[in-house]
Write an enzyme that holds these catalytic residues in place. Structure first.
Site, PDB file in Angstrom:
ATOM      1  N   ASP A  78       0.920  -1.285  -0.023  1.00 12.63           N
ATOM      2  CA  ASP A  78       0.104   0.065  -0.053  1.00 12.63           C
ATOM      3  C   ASP A  78       0.979   1.111  -0.006  1.00 12.63           C
ATOM      4  O   ASP A  78       2.179   1.019   0.314  1.00 12.63           O
ATOM      5  CB  ASP A  78      -0.831   0.003   1.393  1.00 12.63           C
ATOM      6  CG  ASP A  78      -2.221  -0.677   1.003  1.00 12.63           C
ATOM      7  OD1 ASP A  78      -2.269  -0.980  -0.106  1.00 12.63           O
ATOM      8  OD2 ASP A  78      -3.171  -0.503   1.789  1.00 12.63           O
ATOM      9  N   LYS A  79       0.300   2.332  -0.130  1.00 14.81           N
ATOM     10  CA  LYS A  79       1.000   3.606  -0.469  1.00 14.81           C
ATOM     11  C   LYS A  79       0.898   4.290   0.928  1.00 14.81           C
ATOM     12  O   LYS A  79       1.837   4.588   1.547  1.00 14.81           O
ATOM     13  CB  LYS A  79       0.521   4.642  -1.586  1.00 14.81           C
ATOM     14  CG  LYS A  79       1.008   6.052  -1.159  1.00 14.81           C
ATOM     15  CD  LYS A  79       0.582   6.801  -2.475  1.00 14.81           C
ATOM     16  CE  LYS A  79      -0.984   7.150  -2.337  1.00 14.81           C
ATOM     17  NZ  LYS A  79      -1.076   8.166  -0.988  1.00 14.81           N
TER      18      LYS A  79
END
Length: 793
Positions: free
Chosen positions: A301-302
């Site tokens: 994920d960012k």
């Protein structure tokens, strides 16, 4: 943290009443079944190694060797004491890990909302839960906003159930969508299902490494029993007494078979897990460690991993005659209804920064955002007018709005500019005198920023250098994903959007596709799930997430990781839970797990070599000379002294490769057999020298053999624990101390003659040490030859 309850219609209970009720009902947790000390002692007494030591002691008494019998009993007590001490340390480690997994819950007390430990909940408490929260106690719904609850962990039903006012909810289920307020009706063991999801699971599935080692252990067991049968036949012809022969045979089995292997392996893993906890990594399922050590692709994920998850409102854009204050005010009304997620907090912080007073309104209905709607909707009454307010992704909000050509062009242009600048954008729209999201007016845009972590780029480079591919998976649009990928040097790979994925034939995707993709953009949870499933065909995949909708992908991954800000339901499901933000902690987890399995490799190599050396040497000498080179007591003492340093291997200094660990059972067996053959040659040549050349007394020969087996065995640890030259990469201080102490004990026994059939002079002790050191170098040469043959530098 305390939150005002001015607009609430419920009061909750007081803190004083909560204290009284806590004493009455006890803490809200499921009592663990702890084994008593007597039960643990009994369990160890009936273990194979304990029963064999006990039988050896009885046989010694039957032969009239009372000192040997009492000494073997003392060894049994020492063995059980050490095991209990180590198990207690491991139990305490697991208990500490469980404390880190406790849930905080929003409870109404003293007419204000507080966050407290879920263990402090009592019947009568009113709590608020939102999407992703695990329900911490049984309760009755008193308010529900489009709520569905997943009870699969309790009932096995996979589909979430809708909940409305007065419906029961059960501890251990979790909120799939919506916001829920319940009154607690039962806590702890009195809950309907009496189940907790927050615990470190100690049940170990058999990993590939364990299966390999256990299969080799079976081979050694067969070898030991075969040797016992052969030697029994040989010595029966020599008319050795049956009791004495049984004692010798039993001693050989104790020393030859690695009976304590499963216990030692479990302790090494559990102590390794404790080391990971010090790095803010909680391993919920110990069996996930092998996959973690072998991870070679990360779908990350960012938010919160590559970024700091500190969201701020950087800019405000107003439309259709609305002001900046209008935009943030309407956004704030939604934030008050939704909860305490980072975006809501950022909006609230902006309100405080601008010193705004939010107009009075009455909430009629609220529908929270989810992965499909991608917007939150609030119906309010303000100034006697019904107003529908929506906030969400610009492309989603735009679908519900009427925009003239000029406004639409401006809206699209500004959204694109913000995306290219790396900003996440939220659109706010409303419609008056209606309760439907149709023909809404754009109020404005909020430009949100989440600063990249300063170490993210260097950690990604490190992971790549260590054989771990990485792709970012984000719901943000292509422009934002491209901006982040450029900053993190992921732009050497393509940016693939959901639209592109939908056009692809998933069955044609191969490993090169993932390796050539820097980021996946505009991805929905179901897309992430499919990406994980496909990637697993080519890699050992780790995937992280933070929301309840990440659950399918996290479960599907070889190693599912819940990031620091993950919802409770995800933390209760993931293999690994991170207690600090950033991608560096994932790096620590992977590297530390490789170290754990490198230590297990060292242990298996050492133990197999030692067993092979001892079994084969005694068998050959027994057949050729019709005699045991050691007494039964000496064999047992050697076994004990060989096992004492083993626990220290849990903290051994190991070197790891810059590629994911792979299990090469054949190569390990080959190397351990080579070490064993070196030990066999060492022992047989020494026997020939001291018996046929130096003509030593038989008691002296047995004592020299005892000292040689102990000293040589521990020197093997120095050779086996590293692929480098042994003097260039010494073991940890703990291992050096443990091996040195046991070698000195063996030397002391040989010098004093205590427990020995003979007493060695100093020059004889020196001769054994020099002999062992010389053969240690032979073992090192064998290692170098094997490495060159297998292509290892």
């Amino acid at each position: 943290m305390v939150i005002s309850n001015e607009n609430s219609s419920y009061q909750g209970i007081t803190s004083e009443k909560a204290k009284v009720l806590l004493k009455q009902y006890n803490v809200n947790e499921i009592p663990e079944k702890h084994s008593s000390l007597i039960h643990k002692i009994f369990k160890n007494l009936i273990s194979p190694i304990a029963l064999m030591l006990l039988l050896a002691s009885i046989l010694s008494f039957a032969l009239g060797k009372f000192f040997d019998g009492y000494f073997i009993l003392a060894l049994l007590i020492i063995n059980i004491t050490i095991t209990l001490w180590q198990e207690n340390k491991a139990d305490n480690a697991i208990r500490k890990l469980n404390e880190n997994l406790q849930q905080k819950v929003k409870v109404l007390r003293d007419n204000a909302w507080h966050y407290i430990d879920s263990r402090l909940l009592v019947p009568g408490d009113i709590i608020q839960l939102q999407s992703g929260d695990v329900i911490p106690a049984d309760g009755k719904v008193i308010e529900a906003n489009h709520v569905s609850v997943n009870e699969s962990a309790l009932t096995g039903e996979s589909l979430p159930k809708d909940k409305k006012e007065n419906d029961p909810v059960f501890s251990g289920s979790f909120i799939a969508s919506g916001i829920l307020i319940i009154e607690v009706t039962a806590t702890g063991a009195k809950t309907s299902f009496g189940k907790t999801l927050f615990s470190v699971e100690r049940v170990l599935k058999k990993s590939l490494l364990e299966k390999d080692i256990i299969s080799i252990s079976k081979f050694l067991t067969i070898l030991s029993l075969s040797a016992v049968v052969i030697l029994t036949i040989v010595f029966l012809f020599q008319k050795v007494s049956l009791l004495e022969l049984l004692t010798l045979d039993l001693s050989l089995i104790i020393a030859g078979i690695p009976i304590s292997l499963p216990t030692v392996m479990t302790l090494i893993i559990e102590f390794g897990v404790l080391n990971l906890a010090k790095k803010n990594v909680i391993v919920r399922r110990l069996s996930a460690l092998e996959d973690l050590a072998n991870v070679n692709f990360l779908l990350t994920d960012k938010t919160g991993t590559l970024t700091k998850n500190k969201i701020t409102v950087q800019d405000i854009y107003a439309y259709n005659g609305f002001t900046h204050n209008d935009v943030i005010s309407y956004a704030s009304m939604l934030a008050q209804s939704e909860g305490d997620n980072p975006i809501d907090l950022a909006i609230t912080e902006k309100v405080h920064e601008l010193h705004l007073t939010i107009p009075h309104f009455t909430k009629i209905d609220f529908t929270p955002a989810d992965s499909k709607r991608k917007r939150s909707s609030l119906i309010i009454n303000k100034d006697n007018k019904d107003i529908v307010i929506s906030i969400g992704a610009p492309q989603i909000i735009q679908e519900h709005c009427f925009l003239d050509k000029k406004t639409k062009a401006k809206f699209d242009r500004e959204v694109e500019i913000l995306a290219k600048g790396g900003y996440r954008t939220l659109a706010i729209a409303l419609v008056q005198d209606s309760k439907e999201e149709k023909k809404m007016k754009i109020v404005g845009l909020l430009a949100l920023s989440d600063t990249l972590r300063t170490d993210a780029k260097s950690i990604i480079e490190f992971l790549k250098e260590n054989g771990i591919g990485i792709s970012m998976v984000t719901g943000d649009n292509r422009a934002i994903a491209a901006n982040i990928a450029t900053q993190l040097a992921l732009n050497d790979g393509d940016i693939v959007t959901k639209e592109q994925l939908d056009r692809m034939n998933w069955s044609t995707i191969n490993g090169k596709f993932f390796q050539s993709t820097g980021a996946f953009a505009e991805i929905l949870p179901e897309d992430k799930f499919h990406l994980v499933q496909i990637a697993k065909k080519f890699f050992v995949v780790a995937a992280n997430g933070d929301g309840v909708n990440d659950l399918p992908a996290i479960k599907a991954a070889n190693v599912g990781i819940a990031v620091k800000n993950a919802v409770a339901a995800l933390k209760a499901t993931a293999d690994i839970v991170l207690l600090s933000g950033g991608i560096s902690v994932i790096k620590d987890a992977i590297i530390e797990s490789r170290k754990i399995f490198a230590r297990l490799y060292t242990y298996s190599l050492y133990r197999i070599s030692e067993s092979l050396r001892l079994i084969v040497t005694i068998t050959i000498l027994g057949i050729l000379y019709r005699i045991y080179p050691l007494t039964a007591l000496q064999i047992i003492v050697v076994a004990l002294l060989n096992d004492i340093p083993i626990i220290s291997l849990a903290s051994d200094r190991v070197s790891i490769t810059n590629r994911p660990a792979k299990i090469h059972a054949k190569k390990r067996f080959t190397l351990s057999s080579l070490y064993g053959l070196v030990g066999i040659a060492n022992s047989l040549i020494l026997f020939f020298v001291v018996r046929n050349v130096l003509h030593f007394d038989w008691g002296i020969i047995q004592t020299m053999y005892f000292l040689k087996l102990t000293v040589s065995g521990h020197m093997l640890i120095y050779v086996a624990h590293t692929k480098q030259r042994w003097w260039k990469f010494l073991p940890s201080k703990q291992v050096i101390v443990a091996t040195t102490v046991t070698q000195l004990i063996a030397t002391g026994l040989a010098f004093t003659g205590f427990l020995m059939p003979g007493r060695l002079q100093l020059w004889e002790i020196g001769f054994v040490w020099v002999w062992a050191f010389f053969w240690m170098q032979i073992g090192e040469v064998v290692k170098i030859i094997e490495q060159k043959h297998s292509g290892i530098s």
